[in-house]
Design a protein around this motif. Structure first.
Motif, PDB file in Angstrom:
ATOM      1  N   GLU A   1       0.064   5.230  -0.416  1.00  0.00           N
ATOM      2  CA  GLU A   1      -0.500   5.505   0.910  1.00  0.00           C
ATOM      3  C   GLU A   1       0.583   5.997   1.864  1.00  0.00           C
ATOM      4  OE1 GLU A   1      -2.856   2.482   2.791  1.00  0.00           O
ATOM      5  OE2 GLU A   1      -4.151   2.251   1.038  1.00  0.00           O
ATOM      6  N   GLU A   2       0.144   6.627   2.923  1.00  0.00           N
ATOM      7  CA  GLU A   2       1.063   7.075   3.962  1.00  0.00           C
ATOM      8  C   GLU A   2       1.658   5.846   4.665  1.00  0.00           C
ATOM      9  OE1 GLU A   2       2.025  10.259   4.766  1.00  0.00           O
ATOM     10  OE2 GLU A   2       0.992  10.662   2.876  1.00  0.00           O
TER      11      GLU A   2
ATOM     12  N   ARG B   1       0.835  -1.205   0.000  1.00  0.00           N
ATOM     13  CA  ARG B   1       0.000   0.000   0.000  1.00  0.00           C
ATOM     14  C   ARG B   1       0.870   1.255   0.000  1.00  0.00           C
ATOM     15  NH1 ARG B   1      -5.047  -1.502   2.288  1.00  0.00           N
ATOM     16  NH2 ARG B   1      -5.692  -3.310   1.057  1.00  0.00           N
TER      17      ARG B   1
ATOM     18  N   ARG C   1       2.224   3.464   7.521  1.00  0.00           N
ATOM     19  CA  ARG C   1       1.454   3.157   8.723  1.00  0.00           C
ATOM     20  C   ARG C   1       2.062   1.949   9.415  1.00  0.00           C
ATOM     21  NH1 ARG C   1      -2.840   4.501   5.001  1.00  0.00           N
ATOM     22  NH2 ARG C   1      -3.942   6.333   5.772  1.00  0.00           N
TER      23      ARG C   1
END
Length: 95
Positions: free
Chosen positions: A77-78, A72, A80
């Motif tokens: 996406e950031e 991701r 995480r």
């Protein structure tokens, strides 16, 4: 690497990815992932299954969480923590 320390502009080696330390970097190399860009377009479930197959051992389900996090991340996406994806993984039928 700790997700809070990840710098998207500095992704040269596998340990530059969120949640990847030396041991998981070695596991990724076992399945043909040599650099972060090799993750683009890859399925985290297929990566997990490939690692389980090549090692002959069902991997800890949290490894799938990590694989979700890095695929991701490579999709934009950031970064995480891996446990952010645990609920999603638990809804999957293959783990």
């Amino acid at each position: 690497m700790n997700p809070e320390k990840v710098d998207r502009a500095r992704l040269h080696k596998l340990t530059d990815l969120p949640n990847i330390g030396p041991a998981l970097a070695d596991d990724l190399r076992l399945i043909g992932i040599e650099r972060p860009l090799d993750l683009v377009g890859r399925s985290p479930v297929e990566l997990y299954q490939a690692l389980s197959s090549i090692t002959g051992t069902r991997q800890d389900p949290c490894v799938l969480d990590v694989f979700i996090s890095i695929t991701r991340f490579m999709e934009g996406e950031e970064p995480r923590p891996w446990w952010h994806y645990s609920t999603e993984r638990k809804k999957m039928s293959h783990t």
